[in-house]
Design a protein around this motif. Structure first.
Motif, short mmCIF file in Angstrom:
data_model
loop_
_atom_site.label_atom_id
_atom_site.label_comp_id
_atom_site.label_asym_id
_atom_site.label_seq_id
_atom_site.Cartn_x
_atom_site.Cartn_y
_atom_site.Cartn_z
N GLY A 192 14.83 -14.74 19.74
CA GLY A 192 14.84 -15.21 18.36
C GLY A 192 16.06 -14.73 17.60
N THR A 193 16.11 -15.10 16.34
CA THR A 193 17.23 -14.72 15.49
C THR A 193 16.98 -13.37 14.84
N LEU A 194 17.99 -12.85 14.20
CA LEU A 194 17.84 -11.59 13.48
C LEU A 194 16.80 -11.75 12.38
N THR A 195 16.80 -12.88 11.71
CA THR A 195 15.80 -13.14 10.67
C THR A 195 14.39 -13.15 11.26
N ASP A 196 14.22 -13.78 12.44
CA ASP A 196 12.92 -13.78 13.10
C ASP A 196 12.45 -12.36 13.37
N TYR A 197 13.37 -11.53 13.88
CA TYR A 197 13.02 -10.14 14.21
C TYR A 197 12.56 -9.38 12.97
N ILE A 198 13.33 -9.52 11.89
CA ILE A 198 13.00 -8.80 10.66
C ILE A 198 11.67 -9.25 10.10
N GLN A 199 11.38 -10.55 10.19
CA GLN A 199 10.11 -11.07 9.67
C GLN A 199 8.92 -10.61 10.51
N LYS A 200 9.12 -10.45 11.83
CA LYS A 200 8.03 -10.02 12.72
C LYS A 200 7.69 -8.54 12.53
N CYS A 201 8.70 -7.74 12.25
CA CYS A 201 8.48 -6.30 12.11
C CYS A 201 8.00 -5.98 10.70
N THR A 202 7.03 -5.09 10.63
CA THR A 202 6.60 -4.64 9.31
C THR A 202 7.63 -3.68 8.73
N GLU A 203 8.31 -2.98 9.62
CA GLU A 203 9.35 -2.04 9.20
C GLU A 203 10.41 -1.97 10.29
N VAL A 204 11.66 -2.20 9.90
CA VAL A 204 12.76 -2.11 10.86
C VAL A 204 13.19 -0.65 10.91
N LYS A 205 13.16 -0.06 12.10
CA LYS A 205 13.47 1.36 12.26
C LYS A 205 14.95 1.62 11.99
N LEU A 206 15.21 2.79 11.44
CA LEU A 206 16.57 3.20 11.12
C LEU A 206 17.46 3.19 12.36
N LYS A 207 16.90 3.55 13.51
CA LYS A 207 17.66 3.55 14.76
C LYS A 207 18.19 2.15 15.07
N ILE A 208 17.37 1.13 14.84
CA ILE A 208 17.77 -0.26 15.08
C ILE A 208 18.87 -0.67 14.10
N ILE A 209 18.69 -0.33 12.83
CA ILE A 209 19.70 -0.66 11.82
C ILE A 209 21.03 0.00 12.16
N LYS A 210 20.99 1.26 12.60
CA LYS A 210 22.22 1.96 12.99
C LYS A 210 22.89 1.26 14.16
N SER A 211 22.10 0.78 15.11
CA SER A 211 22.65 0.07 16.26
C SER A 211 23.34 -1.21 15.81
N TRP A 212 22.72 -1.97 14.91
CA TRP A 212 23.34 -3.19 14.38
C TRP A 212 24.65 -2.87 13.68
N CYS A 213 24.63 -1.84 12.86
CA CYS A 213 25.84 -1.45 12.12
C CYS A 213 26.95 -1.04 13.07
N LYS A 214 26.62 -0.31 14.12
CA LYS A 214 27.61 0.11 15.11
C LYS A 214 28.23 -1.10 15.79
N GLN A 215 27.40 -2.08 16.16
CA GLN A 215 27.91 -3.29 16.79
C GLN A 215 28.87 -4.03 15.86
N ILE A 216 28.54 -4.10 14.60
CA ILE A 216 29.40 -4.77 13.62
C ILE A 216 30.72 -4.03 13.48
N LEU A 217 30.66 -2.71 13.36
CA LEU A 217 31.88 -1.91 13.16
C LEU A 217 32.77 -1.89 14.38
N LEU A 218 32.19 -1.97 15.55
CA LEU A 218 33.01 -1.99 16.78
C LEU A 218 33.68 -3.34 16.99
N GLY A 219 33.26 -4.33 16.22
CA GLY A 219 33.89 -5.65 16.28
C GLY A 219 33.42 -6.39 17.46
#
Length: 82
Positions: free
Chosen positions: A55-82
């Protein structure tokens, strides 16, 4: 995955959508879905991309009641690494 943008329904400038697609076609990155092809009709732009089986990132966020900080950090790292 089959995607379509109805340019007459959302009052989008078709040329603007096509410019975005031209940019998207050039992107090659392991964290960004693969773009395959596109075509246009009178009132829509259709494009084919890599299938995202989980699914999409939006799908994932809607399915989870709470997105864990570890997951958010992983997304941010992927974005910053380009």
């Amino acid at each position: 995955a089959w995607n379509q943008v109805l340019t007459d329904r959302v009052q989008l400038d078709k040329e603007k959508v096509l410019r975005e697609i031209e940019f998207f076609k050039k992107i090659r990155h392991k964290h960004i879905i693969e773009f395959y092809n596109f075509w246009t009709t009178k009132n829509q732009v259709v494009f084919i991309t890599e299938l995202m089986p989980s699914g999409t990132l939006t799908d994932y966020i809607q399915k989870c009641t709470e997105v864990k900080l570890k997951i958010i950090k992983s997304w941010c790292k992927q974005i910053l690494l380009g």
